[in-house]
Enzyme design. Structure first.
Site, PDB file in Angstrom:
ATOM      1  N   GLU A 294       0.824  -1.217   0.000  1.00  0.00           N
ATOM      2  CA  GLU A 294       0.000   0.000   0.000  1.00  0.00           C
ATOM      3  C   GLU A 294       0.851   1.257   0.000  1.00  0.00           C
ATOM      4  O   GLU A 294       0.440   2.292  -0.494  1.00  0.00           O
ATOM      5  CB  GLU A 294      -0.916   0.025   1.238  1.00  0.00           C
ATOM      6  CG  GLU A 294      -2.204  -0.741   1.035  1.00  0.00           C
ATOM      7  CD  GLU A 294      -3.232  -0.513   2.140  1.00  0.00           C
ATOM      8  OE1 GLU A 294      -4.234  -1.231   2.118  1.00  0.00           O
ATOM      9  OE2 GLU A 294      -3.034   0.344   3.022  1.00  0.00           O
ATOM     10  N   HIS A 323       9.249 -26.169   0.755  1.00  0.00           N
ATOM     11  CA  HIS A 323       8.620 -27.301   0.066  1.00  0.00           C
ATOM     12  C   HIS A 323       7.467 -26.840  -0.809  1.00  0.00           C
ATOM     13  O   HIS A 323       6.617 -27.629  -1.190  1.00  0.00           O
ATOM     14  CB  HIS A 323       8.152 -28.327   1.103  1.00  0.00           C
ATOM     15  CG  HIS A 323       9.301 -28.808   1.936  1.00  0.00           C
ATOM     16  ND1 HIS A 323      10.052 -29.903   1.587  1.00  0.00           N
ATOM     17  CD2 HIS A 323       9.870 -28.287   3.054  1.00  0.00           C
ATOM     18  CE1 HIS A 323      11.023 -30.053   2.489  1.00  0.00           C
ATOM     19  NE2 HIS A 323      10.927 -29.088   3.382  1.00  0.00           N
ATOM     20  N   LYS A 436     -13.157   0.988  -1.758  1.00  0.00           N
ATOM     21  CA  LYS A 436     -14.079   1.226  -0.632  1.00  0.00           C
ATOM     22  C   LYS A 436     -15.295   1.999  -1.118  1.00  0.00           C
ATOM     23  O   LYS A 436     -16.433   1.685  -0.783  1.00  0.00           O
ATOM     24  CB  LYS A 436     -13.389   2.054   0.466  1.00  0.00           C
ATOM     25  CG  LYS A 436     -12.517   1.260   1.415  1.00  0.00           C
ATOM     26  CD  LYS A 436     -12.104   2.151   2.595  1.00  0.00           C
ATOM     27  CE  LYS A 436     -11.241   1.431   3.589  1.00  0.00           C
ATOM     28  NZ  LYS A 436     -10.849   2.233   4.742  1.00  0.00           N
TER      29      LYS A 436
HETATM   30  O1  PA5 Z   1      -3.451   1.187   5.894  1.00  0.00           O
HETATM   31  C1  PA5 Z   1      -4.566   1.603   5.617  1.00  0.00           C
HETATM   32  O2  PA5 Z   1      -4.809   2.813   5.571  1.00  0.00           O
HETATM   33  C2  PA5 Z   1      -5.731   0.652   5.346  1.00  0.00           C
HETATM   34  O3  PA5 Z   1      -5.326  -0.655   5.214  1.00  0.00           O
HETATM   35  C3  PA5 Z   1      -6.730   0.743   6.480  1.00  0.00           C
HETATM   36  O4  PA5 Z   1      -6.084   0.405   7.684  1.00  0.00           O
HETATM   37  C4  PA5 Z   1      -7.909  -0.184   6.259  1.00  0.00           C
HETATM   38  O5  PA5 Z   1      -8.521   0.128   5.022  1.00  0.00           O
HETATM   39  C5  PA5 Z   1      -8.930  -0.029   7.363  1.00  0.00           C
HETATM   40  O6  PA5 Z   1      -9.315   1.304   7.478  1.00  0.00           O
HETATM   41  P1  PA5 Z   1     -10.030   1.847   8.769  1.00  0.00           P
HETATM   42  O7  PA5 Z   1      -9.086   1.743   9.911  1.00  0.00           O
HETATM   43  O8  PA5 Z   1     -10.392   3.243   8.444  1.00  0.00           O
HETATM   44  O9  PA5 Z   1     -11.224   0.976   8.987  1.00  0.00           O
END
Ligand code: PA5
Length: 462
Positions: A294, A323, A436
């Site tokens: 990300e 393996h 989202k």
């Molecule tokens: O790293 C990030 O920003 C995302 O992976 C969020 O943690 C994830 O989408 C969950 O979001 P939230 O904490 O707003 O529910």
């Protein structure tokens, strides 16, 4: 302190075609790296830089509140149920799996010293949610709902189900079984928490989900199951101090960031495998995959150019995946940097009995499983270098709070430095937001009507 061995990325070991002239590269990038590190440390206190995660080890107030709440509820609950997804779950899973006794939830209350079991619901599979809720006594369960945005559909749908059940079982007392971790001011979960009067903890401003493990997002569940918060904090602080060093020859996060960056941009190796030789560290790989993917997978650089870059992270577990994946890593495309995590001292020394001496497995008798797992890490590293495949070994003395915190913090800083080398915004995630928003549209959330129309039109053809 944890150690980094990058010898197997050097051209002297794996040849010019696949390896780097490490000393030459370190010298060439000396000033760039020094500037990046100094700049990160300068910007970290400024708003909207998304670098507040670098200050979490020093957030005395949160650390105090987390410990205080954990001591208030000690002995009151049999289970902790964490609801969250992505950055709101992966750090918690990685650290509790690493630091709690293995098979914690199967131990008796006495074996757990009266501390609760812990469960993470980080997916929306109807069968697994139903299955878990059917075995938990909700009256004896503390639910920690974690979402920074306060609106993530996966987490909030789980929460709606669990809150409804809690209320049915406990009547108006159900509030005592809920603690919410969310933004200080904004978001639907903040609004609900205030209306309903839940106990809350804060995901601090300018801390993204994947960098939030050492905020209340992680620290609260850790304290609730009795992990030593001070040990974790000491690990972060010591690593933070070490990584303030602007000299690349002394800074392991900078070294690993630069090696990964150069392996990608100069040698075409844009896959980064994380392979701990420790089952307890298995979920550190899941956490790393999110952090690396990300943060570094971006379509634009900071100057607005289309770049579509990002090394792809892969999770693996030693020795298990020897393996399953190592055949590919040795003989398939030479497009990966493989990170081994090696543990010097395990909590247990497990001897292999001297039996079957008259057979071909007799050589194992009298050795230990400890020797075997590390011999496998060493032999796989050497085999990969025979095939001119780059590997990096991160060594932890032990799997304890101090070392695991160092490891995670080091990987966070490494990611931030890599992002600067790629010249991208490490801390946004427009690609996640896009999916989202489409989900909100599909599920009929108010305000997303236009997206829903566009989406329905596209869905027929995609
Ligand atoms: O790293 C990030 O920003 C995302 O992976 C969020 O943690 C994830 O989408 C969950 O979001 P939230 O904490 O707003 O529910």
């Amino acid at each position: 302190m944890i150690k980094l061995n990058y010898k197997n990325t050097d051209e002297m070991v794996i040849g010019k075609e696949n390896g780097l002239n490490i000393q030459e590269e370190f010298s060439a990038y000396k000033d760039t790296i020094a500037k990046i590190i100094a700049d990160l440390n300068k910007r970290k206190d400024k708003p909207e830089q998304w670098l507040q995660w670098m200050n979490l080890g020093y957030n005395e107030e949160t650390i105090w509140y987390v410990k205080e709440f954990a001591s208030q509820v000690k002995g009151k609950f049999e289970n902790i149920l964490v609801l969250g997804i992505g950055g709101s779950a992966l750090g918690g899973i990685a650290v509790t799996e690493a630091l709690l006794k293995p098979y914690w939830n199967l131990l008796t209350p006495e074996q757990r010293n009266g501390l609760p079991r812990i469960f993470f619901l980080d997916n929306i599979d109807p069968d697994s949610i139903t299955g878990l809720l059917s075995i938990l006594d909700l009256k004896k369960t503390l639910v920690n709902v974690i979402t920074k945005s306060g609106s993530t559909a996966e987490t909030m749908s789980q929460f709606m189900i669990v809150k409804d059940l809690l209320e049915k079982e406990l009547g108006s007392d159900y509030r005592n079984n809920i603690v919410a971790t969310t933004d200080k001011k904004t978001g639907i979960l903040r609004q609900i928490s205030e209306q309903e009067g839940y106990k809350t903890f804060v995901v601090p401003d300018d801390v993204g989900g994947r960098f939030s493990v050492f905020s209340a997002v992680g620290l609260l569940p850790f304290a609730l199951v009795g992990l030593d918060i001070d040990e974790i904090i000491n690990g972060i602080k010591d690593m933070d101090l070490a990584l303030k060093n602007t000299d690349i020859n002394q800074n392991i996060a900078a070294q690993n960031a630069l090696i990964h960056y150069l392996m990608d941009t100069k040698k075409g190796k844009n896959l980064s495998v994380m392979m701990p030789y420790s089952s307890r560290l298995k979920y550190v790989s899941d956490w790393y995959v999110q952090l690396w993917a990300e943060s570094l997978g971006k379509n634009k650089d900071k100057d607005g150019n289309d770049v579509h870059i990002g090394p792809t992270p892969i999770k693996a577990l030693g020795a298990t995946d020897q393996h399953s994946q190592i055949q590919l890593y040795n003989e398939g495309p030479n497009d990966k940097v493989i990170n081994f995590i090696r543990v010097n001292e395990f909590d247990n020394n497990l001897e292999i009995p001297k039996i079957f001496e008259y057979t071909g497995i007799g050589y194992l008798g009298g050795k230990s499983i400890n020797q075997l797992i590390n011999a496998e890490a060493d032999s796989t590293r050497v085999a990969l270098s025979d095939y001119n495949r780059p590997t990096i070994t991160i060594t932890l003395d032990k799997v304890d709070g101090y070392n695991v915190a160092q490891l995670l913090y080091m990987l966070e800083v490494q990611t931030a430095i890599a992002g600067e080398l790629y010249n991208i915004n490490t801390f946004n995630q427009p690609g996640v937001e896009q999916a989202k928003n489409y989900t909100y549209a599909l599920m009929g959330r108010a305000g997303y009507e236009e997206s829903a129309q566009a989406l329905n039109a596209k869905m027929a053809s995609v």
